[in-house]
Design an enzyme around this catalytic site. Structure first.
Site, mmCIF file in Angstrom:
data_model
loop_
_atom_site.group_PDB
_atom_site.id
_atom_site.type_symbol
_atom_site.label_atom_id
_atom_site.label_comp_id
_atom_site.label_asym_id
_atom_site.label_seq_id
_atom_site.Cartn_x
_atom_site.Cartn_y
_atom_site.Cartn_z
ATOM 1 N N ALA A 113 0.801 -1.228 0.000
ATOM 2 C CA ALA A 113 0.000 0.000 0.000
ATOM 3 C C ALA A 113 0.831 1.273 0.000
ATOM 4 O O ALA A 113 0.319 2.346 -0.309
ATOM 5 C CB ALA A 113 -0.939 0.014 1.209
ATOM 6 N N ARG A 127 10.567 7.834 -0.507
ATOM 7 C CA ARG A 127 12.016 7.913 -0.688
ATOM 8 C C ARG A 127 12.466 7.498 -2.088
ATOM 9 O O ARG A 127 13.607 7.756 -2.471
ATOM 10 C CB ARG A 127 12.725 7.054 0.368
ATOM 11 N N LYS A 164 5.998 2.527 -5.433
ATOM 12 C CA LYS A 164 7.201 1.783 -5.087
ATOM 13 C C LYS A 164 7.185 0.343 -5.551
ATOM 14 O O LYS A 164 8.125 -0.131 -6.202
ATOM 15 C CB LYS A 164 7.439 1.838 -3.570
ATOM 16 N N GLY A 204 0.455 1.991 9.474
ATOM 17 C CA GLY A 204 1.331 0.978 10.017
ATOM 18 C C GLY A 204 1.034 -0.409 9.486
ATOM 19 O O GLY A 204 -0.013 -0.677 8.880
ATOM 20 N N GLU A 264 13.214 -3.215 18.932
ATOM 21 C CA GLU A 264 13.671 -2.254 17.932
ATOM 22 C C GLU A 264 15.017 -1.668 18.366
ATOM 23 O O GLU A 264 15.319 -1.564 19.551
ATOM 24 C CB GLU A 264 12.646 -1.133 17.761
ATOM 25 N N ASN A 313 13.587 0.548 -0.462
ATOM 26 C CA ASN A 313 12.935 1.791 -0.061
ATOM 27 C C ASN A 313 13.411 3.006 -0.839
ATOM 28 O O ASN A 313 12.810 4.075 -0.752
ATOM 29 C CB ASN A 313 13.154 2.044 1.436
ATOM 30 N N TYR A 359 4.609 4.686 -46.384
ATOM 31 C CA TYR A 359 3.785 5.710 -45.725
ATOM 32 C C TYR A 359 3.489 6.844 -46.697
ATOM 33 O O TYR A 359 4.402 7.438 -47.285
ATOM 34 C CB TYR A 359 4.535 6.224 -44.501
ATOM 35 N N ALA A 368 18.704 -1.177 -60.774
ATOM 36 C CA ALA A 368 19.230 -0.258 -59.758
ATOM 37 C C ALA A 368 18.738 1.154 -60.015
ATOM 38 O O ALA A 368 18.625 1.603 -61.159
ATOM 39 C CB ALA A 368 20.758 -0.297 -59.768
#
Length: 457
Positions: free
Chosen positions: A11, A16, A23, A78, A155, A228, A387, A423
């Site tokens: 999500a 960054r 991402k 979160g 952490e 990231n 074309y 030619a």
């Protein structure tokens, strides 16, 4: 085996990355990161995959299509909040749920399978994929008890000096007992500096309830790399490319300089084919045996036959037969069909054309919107004039035709089998089979004309 489910976290916008592209849609070796993850997860006998989408939701859905169900995370609050969005799809089901980030393109199905098996055999309510790194700065530490089970995840900013010495880190990939997961998610708090709901808090909640939490440690930290920013993206690209190149070399392909050979995912290459440096081979390409590609060639989504040689050239979205030689400096544009034993030489461009067996365009030609028969010779500077300023028209050239140098075939026009074009001719009308066509002004020599003009003094 328990029923298995998977939640893919995809999500985030990826601020960054500094990009308009979301991402998880950034490609690694030609394939979006989230597609790499889905492809690996799909090998695990998963009952349902739920991808959590937010930024770029419609584009992510367009990429993944029916390979996944979807749940929208309107606000990114979160990782625990993200997983909670899958509640409508999964909450009432029994089994094991794998949670993996959509920005981890290097993760392997074998590693996730090992995590799932350990989780299921040990009767755990949660299991964490971990890795050991020399410098764990910034990562959550895995603190185990005497029995080897996970006691907690700390952490970095909250770790004690002793805990900071631990080198086993949380990679962000988990599996959970599905019912326990959604029960615990309702108890996760956002009482932290970021005001977000974190998935590792589920581990703490389950531990406080006396549940078993295990960890499976992968030996390859690189596969857990989360992308990231552009620096990490380049690292993932390099690692993936190395994997791909090693796979092909072990299957009998010679890469003269693997560090400077760029092969994307989903490419097939036959044995004894040689790839020279500076070559890029894009997704969907299939190259036969004993071919030679490069140096400095670009192949995208092409099928190329055995023993074909392509040097310093570009070929996109086309079919190229066996024993063909292309280049140097040729351009095979999309929707071209090059038959066996064809020669496409230097500075020749072919676009949306059929080029028959044994035919040649050795140099300085443009063949666009044409059907060229077998054993045709297109002389230097031959052009199909396709074309008219508004529409494209078809040129048809029969078998065995000889087109002289600097000839223009103005479409729509048909050159019959075995015909000769003199030619320097500009052909605007059909040429019957076995005919000689001359469409140029008759040469006139005016003797002493230059002297009369007094040009040369």
């Amino acid at each position: 085996m328990n029923n298995r489910y998977a939640v893919i976290l995809a999500a985030g916008k990826g601020t960054r990355m500094k990009s308009k592209l979301y991402k998880v849609l950034h490609p690694v070796c030609g394939k979006p990161m989230v597609q790499h993850v889905i492809d690996q997860v799909s090998k695990l006998h998963i009952e349902e995959i739920v991808t959590i989408i937010g930024h770029g939701a419609e584009k992510v859905k367009a990429q993944l299509g029916s390979s996944s169900l979807y749940a929208l995370q309107e606000e990114q609050l979160g990782t625990a909040h993200a997983v909670m969005q899958a509640e409508a799809h999964l909450a009432s089901k029994k089994g094991t749920t794998l949670v993996v980030c959509g920005d981890t393109p290097l993760i392997k199905a074998e590693t996730m399978e090992a995590l799932l098996k350990q989780h299921e055999t040990q009767g755990a309510k949660a299991s964490v994929l971990t890795a050991t790194v020399e410098d764990p700065t910034g990562y959550g530490r895995i603190i185990r008890n005497a029995e080897g089970f996970v006691e907690k995840i700390v952490e970095h900013k909250d770790a004690t000096d002793e805990e900071k010495k631990v080198k086993e880190i949380n990679t962000g990939t988990y599996c959970f007992d599905n019912e326990a997961l959604f029960s615990a998610l309702k108890k996760v708090s956002n009482d932290n500096a970021q005001g977000e709901y974190y998935l590792p808090d589920v581990i703490e909640i389950l531990k406080s309830q006396g549940e078993i939490v295990t960890a499976y440690q992968t030996e390859d930290f690189e596969e857990t790399l989360g992308v990231n920013d552009r620096v990490a993206l380049s690292q993932a690209e390099k690692i993936m490319r190395s994997r791909i190149n090693e796979y092909h070399m072990r299957n009998g392909v010679t890469l003269v300089d693997p560090e400077h050979t760029y092969i994307e995912t989903d490419v097939e290459i036959g044995q004894d084919t040689v790839i020279y440096p500076g070559t890029t081979i894009g997704m969907g390409s299939k190259i036969g045996a004993e071919a030679v590609i490069g140096p400095n060639s670009e192949i995208k989504n092409c099928t190329i036959g055995d023993r074909t040689v392509i040097r310093q050239s570009v070929a996109h979205d086309s079919e190229i037969g066996t024993d063909v030689t292309i280049g140097p400096f040729a351009h095979i544009r999309p929707q071209s069909q090059i038959a066996d034993e064809v020669k496409i030489g230097n500075f020749v461009e072919v676009k949306k054309s059929i080029f028959g067996k044994g035919s040649k365009a050795s140099h300085l030609s443009y063949i666009g919107d044409a059907e060229v028969g077998s054993n045709v010779n297109l002389g230097c500077g031959s052009i199909t004039v396709n074309y008219d300023g508004k529409n494209k028209h078809l040129t048809k050239i029969g078998d065995g035709v000889f087109v002289g140098c600097n000839s223009n075939l103005v479409a729509p026009v048909t050159i019959g089998e075995g015909a000769y074009i003199a030619a320097g001719s500009t052909i605007t009308e059909d040429v019957p089979a076995q005919s000689l066509s001359i469409a140029r002004a008759r040469q006139v020599n005016k003797e002493d004309y230059v002297k009369k003009l007094n040009i040369n003094k």
